[in-house]
Enzyme design. Structure first.
Site, short mmCIF file in Angstrom:
data_model
loop_
_atom_site.label_atom_id
_atom_site.label_comp_id
_atom_site.label_asym_id
_atom_site.label_seq_id
_atom_site.Cartn_x
_atom_site.Cartn_y
_atom_site.Cartn_z
N ASP A 85 0.79 -1.32 -0.04
CA ASP A 85 -0.05 -0.05 0.16
C ASP A 85 0.94 1.49 0.08
OD1 ASP A 85 0.91 0.08 2.67
OD2 ASP A 85 -1.26 0.45 3.42
N CYS A 108 -2.06 3.34 5.87
CA CYS A 108 -1.79 2.89 7.16
C CYS A 108 -2.46 3.14 8.32
CB CYS A 108 -0.25 2.82 7.38
SG CYS A 108 0.94 2.38 6.09
#
Length: 362
Positions: free
Chosen positions: A217, A354
């Site tokens: 990510d 995150c």
């Protein structure tokens, strides 16, 4: 029972955000990073419901600086990067269900009593509060929970909602996660829990993303079915250059689960960023020792895609606006792309994606 993990651009009923407060990860007890998360919450809350998860001793502080329409939920945890401790919300036979994965503190080690300790030593509490975050969030949203014994953090995977998943071998095939499982067994579990028919295995992630072993990510994500965003550098002298080339070659040569050739949008990385002396000196604790001059794993790909919007990090660099424009161009006019300050979050090792998790409407 059939499962499908909806893509992040599909309608969401909730956006969850973590609340930074660890003084060994964020300077001055996280108060600067908290202002950045508050801004993310403010922007997102104009598009959808937002819940900020905060430790019991931080609930009052969060409520003090967050917009009133943002809900604050008391959730005990160690890491605010709830992307990695929250459940992945899937649709099983038409019903939203939370998948609770095993968590071993980013590749930590198991003690004789069965508890996990981080690879940095006793950075985490031995009762591993993070392992109970998924259950707490699922209970709050009143959705059923399915447990998987496979170790997986949410930041290590991205889905297109149509059976394709992108990840990095650096993380998901790392011997510190599931050493007893083969690549084929991992793919089978991703299919069973998420409905994944094709896994795109990028070799590596962002250089010096040591805390997560190269979570995808921070490097690559789907922008829509058949298209991805990829963090990019043209600097052949940078250690990141080779990883970008490897990823591009794989993405352009491997069809997705539907047989489509992927369109790759490159998003230039910011200039190399480093922990300053001021930032390093304001950190406390010895378990996660960091020094001035340490390279930070900065990337614009680490953003939250919400209902009709995307919230991307900014680092006070000349590359911030070109990156926002590149991501805006990839999404088109149907999505509003916002750029918000996020260097303080970055200093903790992660960024906006995150610090967040989406829950699909089903």
């Amino acid at each position: 029972m059939t499962s499908r993990w909806p893509a992040e651009w599909e309608p969401q009923q909730m956006a969850f955000l973590g609340w930074p407060s660890r003084g060994d990860w964020y300077r001055h007890g996280g108060k600067h990073a908290q202002q950045e998360i508050a801004k993310v919450a403010e922007v997102l809350s104009d598009h959808q419901p937002v819940t900020v998860c905060a430790n019991p001793d931080q609930v009052a502080r969060a409520r003090e600086i967050l917009p009133s329409k943002v809900h604050v939920l008391e959730v005990p945890y160690e890491t605010p990067y709830i992307r990695d401790t929250s459940p992945l919300f899937v649709v099983k036979d038409g019903k939203v269900t939370a998948v609770d994965w095993a968590f071993n503190v980013y590749g930590g080690t198991q003690k004789e009593d069965g508890t996990w300790v981080s690879k940095w030593g006793s950075l985490y509490a031995t009762d591993l509060k993070d392992a109970r975050v998924a259950q707490a969030i699922a209970e709050h949203m009143n959705v059923p929970v399915v447990k998987s014994e496979m170790i997986l953090e949410g930041g290590s995977v991205h889905s297109d909602g149509e059976g394709t998943l992108v990840t990095t071998a650096e993380c998901l095939l790392n011997k510190n996660r599931n050493p007893h499982m083969t690549r084929e067994e991992i793919e089978a579990e991703l299919d069973r829990q998420l409905g994944i028919k094709k896994v795109l295995w990028l070799p590596r992630g962002v250089y010096q993303d040591w805390a997560t072993n190269g979570h995808v990510d921070n490097f690559c994500c789907f922008v829509r079915p058949g298209a991805v965003l990829l963090a990019w550098t043209d600097d052949q002298s940078d250690p990141q250059y080779e990883a970008c080339q490897e990823a591009l070659q794989l993405l352009e040569s491997t069809p997705d689960a539907q047989g489509r050739k992927l369109q790759v949008y490159k998003v230039q990385l910011p200039p190399n960023l480093f922990l300053s002396q001021e930032e390093a000196s304001a950190l406390v604790g010895e378990k996660l020792k960091r020094n001035a001059g340490d390279r930070l794993p900065a990337s614009y790909i680490n953003f939250y895609r919400g209902n009709g919007c995307a919230v991307i990090p900014a680092f006070r660099e000349a590359t911030d606006e070109p990156a926002r424009e590149a991501i805006q161009a990839a999404y088109g006019d149907s999505v509003k792309v916002y750029s918000v300050p996020a260097r303080e979050i970055l200093c903790g090792g992660g960024n906006i994606h995150c610090m967040s998790m989406q829950m699909a409407q089903g």
